[in-house]
Design an enzyme around this catalytic site. Structure first.
Site, PDB file in Angstrom:
ATOM      1  CE1 TYR A  44      -3.857   2.230   0.283  1.00 20.21           C
ATOM      2  CE2 TYR A  44      -2.648   3.265   2.066  1.00 20.21           C
ATOM      3  CZ  TYR A  44      -3.699   3.271   1.172  1.00 20.21           C
ATOM      4  OH  TYR A  44      -4.570   4.339   1.163  1.00 20.21           O
TER       5      TYR A  44
ATOM      6  CB  VAL B 266     -13.683   5.187  12.845  1.00 18.31           C
ATOM      7  CG1 VAL B 266     -15.059   5.773  13.124  1.00 18.31           C
ATOM      8  CG2 VAL B 266     -12.597   6.190  13.220  1.00 18.31           C
TER       9      VAL B 266
ATOM     10  N   GLY C 285      -2.569   0.828  22.623  1.00 18.28           N
ATOM     11  CA  GLY C 285      -3.491   1.907  22.251  1.00 18.28           C
ATOM     12  C   GLY C 285      -2.872   3.277  22.425  1.00 18.28           C
TER      13      GLY C 285
HETATM   14  N1  UDP Z   1      -6.631  -0.401  15.452  1.00 18.08           N
HETATM   15  C1  UDP Z   1      -7.042  -0.953  16.662  1.00 18.08           C
HETATM   16  N2  UDP Z   1      -8.090  -1.817  16.652  1.00 18.08           N
HETATM   17  C2  UDP Z   1      -8.795  -2.132  15.527  1.00 18.08           C
HETATM   18  C3  UDP Z   1      -8.377  -1.555  14.295  1.00 18.08           C
HETATM   19  C4  UDP Z   1      -7.303  -0.700  14.302  1.00 18.08           C
HETATM   20  O1  UDP Z   1      -6.439  -0.684  17.727  1.00 18.08           O
HETATM   21  O2  UDP Z   1      -9.756  -2.923  15.611  1.00 18.08           O
HETATM   22  C5  UDP Z   1      -5.492   0.554  15.458  1.00 18.08           C
HETATM   23  C6  UDP Z   1      -4.396   0.245  14.431  1.00 18.08           C
HETATM   24  O3  UDP Z   1      -3.438  -0.640  14.985  1.00 18.08           O
HETATM   25  C7  UDP Z   1      -3.842   1.622  14.166  1.00 18.08           C
HETATM   26  C8  UDP Z   1      -5.041   2.557  14.333  1.00 18.08           C
HETATM   27  O4  UDP Z   1      -6.008   1.815  15.072  1.00 18.08           O
HETATM   28  O5  UDP Z   1      -2.863   1.971  15.126  1.00 18.08           O
HETATM   29  C9  UDP Z   1      -5.638   3.018  13.022  1.00 18.08           C
HETATM   30  O6  UDP Z   1      -5.885   1.880  12.227  1.00 18.08           O
HETATM   31  P1  UDP Z   1      -6.587   1.988  10.796  1.00 18.08           P
HETATM   32  O7  UDP Z   1      -6.415   0.664  10.118  1.00 18.08           O
HETATM   33  O8  UDP Z   1      -7.971   2.516  10.953  1.00 18.08           O
HETATM   34  O9  UDP Z   1      -5.800   3.128  10.030  1.00 18.08           O
HETATM   35  P2  UDP Z   1      -4.234   3.310   9.658  1.00 18.08           P
HETATM   36  O10 UDP Z   1      -3.392   2.435  10.552  1.00 18.08           O
HETATM   37  O11 UDP Z   1      -4.145   2.938   8.235  1.00 18.08           O
HETATM   38  O12 UDP Z   1      -3.978   4.740   9.947  1.00 18.08           O
END
Ligand code: UDP
Length: 210
Positions: free
Chosen positions: A40, A83, A102
């Site tokens: 990606y 989200v 988190g």
């Molecule tokens: N994340 C999480 N639980 C979930 C999905 C995602 O804690 O069920 C975390 C993930 O590890 C990341 C953040 O939320 O640190 C954002 O994830 P997302 O895939 O939405 O977006 P991206 O990582 O592409 O910014």
């Protein structure tokens, strides 16, 4: 051939796991070229390269927007993003899956704000200063993922509890757009804060479930 203006929906992922905070358009990023996210990240980086090659070689009328995390009604409930995951889990009373501790951060932009920014960006004439981008579009309001989980629980009134799952490899630890350029060039800034934007998003998923 038709001299059409063409937009590339690029991404904050071009910055990888950034060592510059907040991220400005001038930062070249910190991307692992062989990790599980690389197809990606590097795919989007390569797309930017090709856009700028076409711009230099053919004067193609390009616009490259780097979109930061965006959310709102009509997100797909099962695409795995944070989200939608958290809201669906909260509404169904399931465990909220927090990856890692988190403590990683993201900055969430409501979809209407993002679209307003994209339309303003697309409307700028080709000879305007910096018309091609790359241009950051996102909401600088930065939250830990744990804070997001707590907000979703509070706004849904859900009995769900938080559980911890392993942090995916190369998950960026922090992310926040520097939007000075967009403010100056487009006279644009997001208007909808996270609490405000989560409400219609939660309503959307609740309607979908019922
Ligand atoms: N994340 C999480 N639980 C979930 C999905 C995602 O804690 O069920 C975390 C993930 O590890 C990341 C953040 O939320 O640190 C954002 O994830 P997302 O895939 O939405 O977006 P991206 O990582 O592409 O910014």
């Amino acid at each position: 051939r038709l001299k059409a203006r063409i937009s590339q929906a690029s991404t904050s992922e071009v910055y990888g796991d950034p060592s510059v905070h907040p991220q400005t358009e001038g930062y070249w990023g910190n991307v692992n070229p062989i990790g599980p996210r690389s197809c990606y990240d590097e795919g989007k980086r390569c797309a930017e390269t090709l856009f700028f090659d076409y711009y230099r070689q053919h004067r193609l009328d390009i616009r490259v927007a780097r979109i930061f995390n965006t959310y709102g009604p009509r997100m797909h409930p099962n695409d795995g993003r944070v989200v939608s995951n958290f809201i669906m889990q909260a509404l169904k009373g399931e465990e909220i899956t927090l990856y890692g501790k988190g403590e990683q951060t993201r900055s969430f932009c409501y979809v209407d704000d993002l679209l307003d920014g994209i339309l303003r960006f697309m409307d700028r004439p080709a000879d305007a200063e910096g018309a091609t981008g790359p241009l950051n579009l996102g909401n600088p309001g930065e939250f830990t993922i744990r804070q997001l989980a707590e907000k979703v629980i509070q706004l849904t009134g859900s009995p769900s509890r938080i559980v911890f799952r392993p942090l995916p490899q190369d998950d960026p630890m922090q992310r926040q757009p520097d939007i000075s350029l967009a403010k100056r060039q487009l006279d644009w800034a997001p208007k909808v804060c996270l609490d405000e934007g989560l409400k219609p998003t939660i309503e959307y998923f609740a309607r979908m479930l019922s």
